[in-house]
Structure formats: structure tokens, C-alpha cells
Design an enzyme around this catalytic site. Structure first.
Site, short mmCIF file in Angstrom:
data_model
loop_
_atom_site.label_atom_id
_atom_site.label_comp_id
_atom_site.label_asym_id
_atom_site.label_seq_id
_atom_site.Cartn_x
_atom_site.Cartn_y
_atom_site.Cartn_z
N HIS A 135 -78.83 73.95 -8.25
CA HIS A 135 -78.46 73.01 -9.31
C HIS A 135 -79.70 72.62 -10.09
O HIS A 135 -80.78 72.47 -9.51
CB HIS A 135 -77.81 71.74 -8.72
CG HIS A 135 -77.04 70.97 -9.74
ND1 HIS A 135 -77.64 70.06 -10.58
CD2 HIS A 135 -75.74 71.01 -10.09
CE1 HIS A 135 -76.72 69.56 -11.39
NE2 HIS A 135 -75.57 70.11 -11.12
N ASP B 193 -69.22 73.45 -7.16
CA ASP B 193 -68.31 74.61 -7.28
C ASP B 193 -68.12 75.36 -5.98
O ASP B 193 -67.29 76.26 -5.90
CB ASP B 193 -68.87 75.57 -8.34
CG ASP B 193 -68.81 74.94 -9.72
OD1 ASP B 193 -69.84 74.90 -10.40
OD2 ASP B 193 -67.73 74.47 -10.08
C1 SDX Z 1 -72.36 73.43 -12.49
O1 SDX Z 1 -75.79 70.92 -14.97
C2 SDX Z 1 -74.80 70.48 -14.33
O2 SDX Z 1 -74.68 69.30 -13.98
C3 SDX Z 1 -73.74 71.51 -14.02
C4 SDX Z 1 -72.57 71.01 -13.16
C5 SDX Z 1 -71.74 69.98 -13.87
O3 SDX Z 1 -71.09 69.16 -13.20
O4 SDX Z 1 -71.65 70.05 -15.13
O5 SDX Z 1 -73.08 70.43 -11.97
C6 SDX Z 1 -71.63 72.15 -12.79
O6 SDX Z 1 -72.53 74.22 -13.38
C7 SDX Z 1 -72.91 73.64 -11.11
C8 SDX Z 1 -73.72 74.97 -10.99
C9 SDX Z 1 -72.72 76.15 -10.86
N1 SDX Z 1 -73.47 77.41 -10.97
C10 SDX Z 1 -73.62 78.20 -9.91
O7 SDX Z 1 -73.31 77.91 -8.76
C11 SDX Z 1 -74.28 79.55 -10.23
C12 SDX Z 1 -75.39 79.81 -9.23
N2 SDX Z 1 -76.46 78.84 -9.46
C13 SDX Z 1 -77.60 79.28 -10.25
O8 SDX Z 1 -77.31 80.16 -11.29
C14 SDX Z 1 -78.57 78.15 -10.60
O9 SDX Z 1 -78.83 77.48 -9.43
C15 SDX Z 1 -78.20 77.15 -11.67
C16 SDX Z 1 -77.79 77.80 -12.93
C17 SDX Z 1 -77.16 76.23 -11.18
C18 SDX Z 1 -79.46 76.31 -11.95
O10 SDX Z 1 -80.40 77.17 -12.46
P1 SDX Z 1 -81.88 76.68 -12.86
O11 SDX Z 1 -82.02 75.21 -12.69
O12 SDX Z 1 -82.18 77.27 -14.20
O13 SDX Z 1 -82.77 77.30 -11.73
P2 SDX Z 1 -83.43 78.72 -11.82
O14 SDX Z 1 -82.44 79.73 -12.32
O15 SDX Z 1 -84.73 78.57 -12.54
O16 SDX Z 1 -83.70 79.05 -10.27
C19 SDX Z 1 -84.87 78.56 -9.61
C20 SDX Z 1 -85.14 79.59 -8.51
C21 SDX Z 1 -85.20 81.03 -9.04
O17 SDX Z 1 -86.00 81.76 -8.12
P3 SDX Z 1 -87.55 82.05 -8.54
O18 SDX Z 1 -87.50 82.71 -9.89
O19 SDX Z 1 -88.18 80.67 -8.54
O20 SDX Z 1 -88.06 82.96 -7.42
O21 SDX Z 1 -84.07 79.58 -7.56
C22 SDX Z 1 -83.39 80.84 -7.59
C23 SDX Z 1 -83.78 81.52 -8.88
O22 SDX Z 1 -83.71 82.94 -8.73
N3 SDX Z 1 -81.96 80.54 -7.56
C24 SDX Z 1 -81.06 81.20 -6.83
C25 SDX Z 1 -79.85 80.54 -7.06
N4 SDX Z 1 -80.03 79.52 -7.91
C26 SDX Z 1 -81.35 79.53 -8.21
N5 SDX Z 1 -81.18 82.29 -6.00
C27 SDX Z 1 -80.04 82.71 -5.40
N6 SDX Z 1 -78.82 82.11 -5.59
C28 SDX Z 1 -78.70 81.03 -6.39
N7 SDX Z 1 -77.50 80.45 -6.56
#
Ligand code: SDX
Length: 392
Positions: free
Chosen positions: A271, A328
Site C-alpha cells: 500500500h 483488497d
Molecule cells: C487500493 O491509495 C489507496 O488508498 C488505495 C486503496 C483505496 O482504498 O483507495 O487503499 C485501494 O488500491 C489498495 C491497493 C490494491 N493494489 C494491489 O493490491 C496491487 C498490488 N500492490 C502493488 O501494486 C503496490 O503495493 C501498490 C500499487 C499498492 C503501491 O505501490 P507503490 O506505493 O507505488 O509501491 P512500489 O510499487 O514503489 O513498491 C515498493 C517496492 C517495490 O520493490 P523495489 O522496487 O523497492 O525492489 O515494493 C514492491 C515493489 O516491487 N512491491 C511489491 C508489491 N507491492 C510493492 N512486490 C510484490 N508484490 C506486491 N504486491
């Protein structure tokens, strides 16, 4: 470069506005709507009360809530011509695309919802969309299932009516199941607002040009559709089903999630704000156990989800990146137990988020915020002379 020297991709460190609606503390895992703890609201309030609280800032007394519901019911008829737009979609259309299109189309049938400078005009547009949106949600599901459309029953509560419009079979009475009503009410409350997430920021920026409320909401629905945002609840179930089909080896999937080559994300984890447990996920996880037991549903998917959660909570890669289950991760398991098709999961998220989008749009308009127009750092070509086509 227009005087801008640094950019903030994804606005990770940018505050877009001041807001009095929702408070999040990502470190402590705190979520409050207008100062009330989400745990209290999920337990003690119903969805329409929470919608009123988010939009107008106070919990309604009985008279205010009754008037709000009466006004919403007065406007819960969707113009019959909207059905012609629905009919034009192929059955294979994703319900989020149907919902976004029909929500924008409602503008044509409610022109008074566009120029809403007075609070009264705003109120009229708000009760119209709160009345009509559940009908569009139900129609999107009925279209997917090839079932005749239903307008619902104004003698029912808001959530009961949604369920009836979604599930009533032709030539059969629809029996209200209080367990399902209570579970959906709680899920909608938990999804109702979340400060400046992607779809809410979209509603605000579209609304900042003074495009109508319905057009702004339609844009928010499109943003929510993405699998990184609300679309994650559908992606989680598809991921869990894939793990089950593959023999339930959660360790193997964890390995995929850390494999940088194959950019596989563990859907439902991580998140932007919560660097601790998403408080909503805690409540939904508890509710999933209760609902499946009450409905007598045995679903191996729940076991796989819990197994995956345990793996992730003990995995250095995830712990280091503070990746916890988000809202989710468990919600789809409850929707599935209710008999809601997986393509409809994100539509249910939109139904819950509707009052939050409305509240944020109304706050932005009442504060007469300027049109959203960020700058950039230009990194393209310097001035160069035009070449005729023979010289290219
Ligand atoms: C919602 O914003 C909100 O409030 C949203 C929400 C709402 O109520 O409106 O809460 C609802 O959208 C919840 C999130 C649902 N999405 C998912 O579950 C999809 C999977 N999650 C990721 O795509 C991610 O965690 C996000 C999009 C939620 C957040 O992404 P960020 O903050 O941009 O973080 P990032 O992509 O920069 O990740 C940081 C690191 C990265 O690794 P490094 O490059 O540092 O090595 O963490 C890793 C990412 O690769 N990472 C994950 C991961 N999420 C982040 N690795 C594996 N699986 C994951 N789910």
C-alpha cells in the site's frame, strides 16, 4: 522547464489539498472518517449513515437520515433510454466499463446535475446519483448474467435494495438474508473513502474543471478499474484460484513475486500509505471467517489466502518493503461467498467508494479550489529547424 526543478512520480510526496474528510496514519494503521474510527463505524453504523457523515460532515439524526433516504429513493429511477446504451454493450463487456459509461451518460438525462454552484443544486445532484448508481451496479451484473433488469423496491433499505436488484431471479420472490446484508453493509463502509487515492484524486481533478459530478465520478470509476487500485480485488481472487489450480503451493508464488524478471505482484499486498496492516483488511479478514461460517460456505481459497499471508508476514523481502495485506486481499472471498461474479468485485468497490468520491468532490467545489494543472521538467529536444518531407 517552467520553473520546476524536481518531479514527484506518482505524487508519493505531494500533498494535493487540505481535507477534513478522512484521516489516515500509515505507520499506525489508523483510518477515521470525519474523526470517527473505522472500527466503530464498521461495527455500529450503516452505510447510508456513513455516506451522510462523509458528505455533510456529521452523523445524521433520525430525521436527517430519513429525509436523506427519502430523497435518494425519489431519484432511484434510471431513464429507460439508458437501457438502450446498456443493450449496445457485448455481454463480454467488463462491468466497470459499463458502469463508467452509464454513469457519464446519466448527465444527458439529468442536465441540472452539471452547473451546481449552490449547495441546493449540489444536494440535488448528490441524491440523484446515490439513487441511480445502485441501479446501474445491478444492471451491470444482470447484463453480465443475461438476466432481465430490475428497478428495485423502495420499501427496502439501501443495501437490501441493491442486493435484491442484483440477485432477484425472475418469477421468484427474493429472500433477504440478514447475514449478507450486514456483511455487504460493512464492506461498503470500509470502502467508503480513503483520502487522496488514485481514483479520488481523479474525481477531484476532473471536477476542478467544473465538469459535472457524474462526469467526474465516471473518471473515478475508470481509475479504480486498474489492477493496481480497485481492480486488485478481482486480481486477488484470480491469483488465489491460480494458486489453487497449481496445487496450492504458496511458497512457489512467493518466489515469483520476488523474481524481478517476471514482474509478478502479489495482488492484495502492499500500500502506498499503510506501512503496517491496513486496518480495513483486519476487519474484513475477521468478517470473512464469520460470513463463510454463517453462510455454511467451505472455500479452500480462504485457507490459501491465510497461508499466503503467513508466508508474506515471515518473508524478509516483504517485511523489508513493509508489504502487508490491503483492503483488497480478503474482500473478494466474501463477495464470492455472496455469489457475486468476480468481474463485479471492483464494481462493488465503486459502490462503496461513491460517497467518498462525492464528499471529496463537494469539498473541492465548496472551497472553490483552482483547476488542477501541474507543471513538468522538460527533457525533450532543444529548438530545431523544420525539415521538408524530402529531407527527412
Ligand atoms: C487500493 O491509495 C489507496 O488508498 C488505495 C486503496 C483505496 O482504498 O483507495 O487503499 C485501494 O488500491 C489498495 C491497493 C490494491 N493494489 C494491489 O493490491 C496491487 C498490488 N500492490 C502493488 O501494486 C503496490 O503495493 C501498490 C500499487 C499498492 C503501491 O505501490 P507503490 O506505493 O507505488 O509501491 P512500489 O510499487 O514503489 O513498491 C515498493 C517496492 C517495490 O520493490 P523495489 O522496487 O523497492 O525492489 O515494493 C514492491 C515493489 O516491487 N512491491 C511489491 C508489491 N507491492 C510493492 N512486490 C510484490 N508484490 C506486491 N504486491
Amino acid at each position: 522547464t517552467g520553473g520546476v526543478t524536481t518531479i514527484d512520480p506518482g505524487y508519493k510526496n505531494t500533498g494535493s489539498c487540505e481535507s477534513a474528510i478522512t484521516f489516515l496514519d500509515g505507520e499506525k494503521g489508523i483510518l477515521r472518517y470525519r474523526g470517527y474510527a473505522i472500527e466503530d463505524l464498521a461495527e455500529k453504523a450503516d452505510f447510508l449513515e456513513v455516506a451522510y457523515l462523509l458528505i455533510f460532515g456529521e452523523l445524521p439524526n433520525k430525521e436527517q437520515l430519513d429525509k436523506f433516504h427519502t430523497d435518494i429513493k425519489k431519484h432511484s429511477v434510471v431513464d429507460d433510454d439508458v437501457k438502450k446504451i446498456l443493450d449496445a454493450f457485448p455481454k463480454s463487456a467488463h462491468p466497470m466499463g459499463v458502469l463508467s459509461s452509464l454513469t457519464s451518460a446519466l448527465t444527458a438525462f439529468n442536465p441540472s446535475s452539471v452547473n451546481v454552484d449552490s449547495e441546493e443544486d449540489m444536494y440535488n445532484a448528490i441524491v440523484r446519483i446515490l439513487g441511480k448508481f445502485p441501479v446501474l451496479v445491478a444492471w451491470a451484473m444482470r447484463k453480465k448474467l443475461g438476466l432481465p433488469l430490475d428497478y428495485g423496491d423502495s420499501s427496502l433499505g439501501y443495501v437490501e435494495n441493491v442486493l435484491k436488484m442484483m440477485f432477484k431471479q425472475p418469477n421468484e420472490d427474493y429472500k433477504i438474508n440478514p447475514i449478507v446484508v450486514d456483511a455487504l453493509d460493512k464492506l461498503l463502509i470500509l470502502h467508503a473513502d480513503h483520502e487522496q487515492n488514485c481514483s479520488t484524486s481523479t474525481v477531484r481533478i476532473v471536477g476542478s474543471s467544473h465538469a459535472g459530478l457524474f462526469a467526474s465520478l465516471s473518471a473515478g470509476i475508470s481509475a479504480l478499474w486498474g489492477p493496481l487500485h480497485g481492480g486488485a480485488n478481482q486480481a486477488v481472487l484470480e491469483m488465489l484460484e491460480a494458486i489453487k489450480e497449481d496445487g496450492g503451493d504458496t511458497k512457489k508464488f512467493m518466489g515469483k513475486a520476488k523474481d524481478k524478471e517476471d514482474p509478478f505482484r502479489l495482488m492484495g499486498f502492499g500500500h502506498r500509505v499503510y506501512k503496517n496492516f491496513d486496518p480495513r483488511a483486519k476487519i474484513i479478514k475477521k468478517s470473512a471467517d464469520e460470513v463463510l461460517e454463517d453462510l455454511g460456505v467451505e472455500d479452500p481459497i480462504l485457507g490459501i489466502a491465510k497461508g499466503l499471508e503467513q508466508e508474506a508476514l515471515n518473508d524478509d523481502y516483504f517485511v523489508k518493503r513493509k508489504l502487508y495485506p490491503n483492503v483488497d486481499f480478503y474482500s473478494g472471498i466474501i463477495y464470492k461467498a455472496m455469489g457475486i461474479p468476480v468481474e463485479m468485485f471492483t464494481v462493488m468497490f465503486a459502490l462503496g467508494r461513491l460517497p467518498g468520491w462525492i464528499a471529496q468532490w463537494r469539498e473541492m467545489r465548496l472551497k472553490k479550489e483552482p483547476i488542477g494543472r501541474p507543471r513538468q521538467v522538460y527533457v525533450g529536444e532543444n529548438l530545431r529547424d523544420f525539415k521538408t518531407i524530402d529531407n527527412r
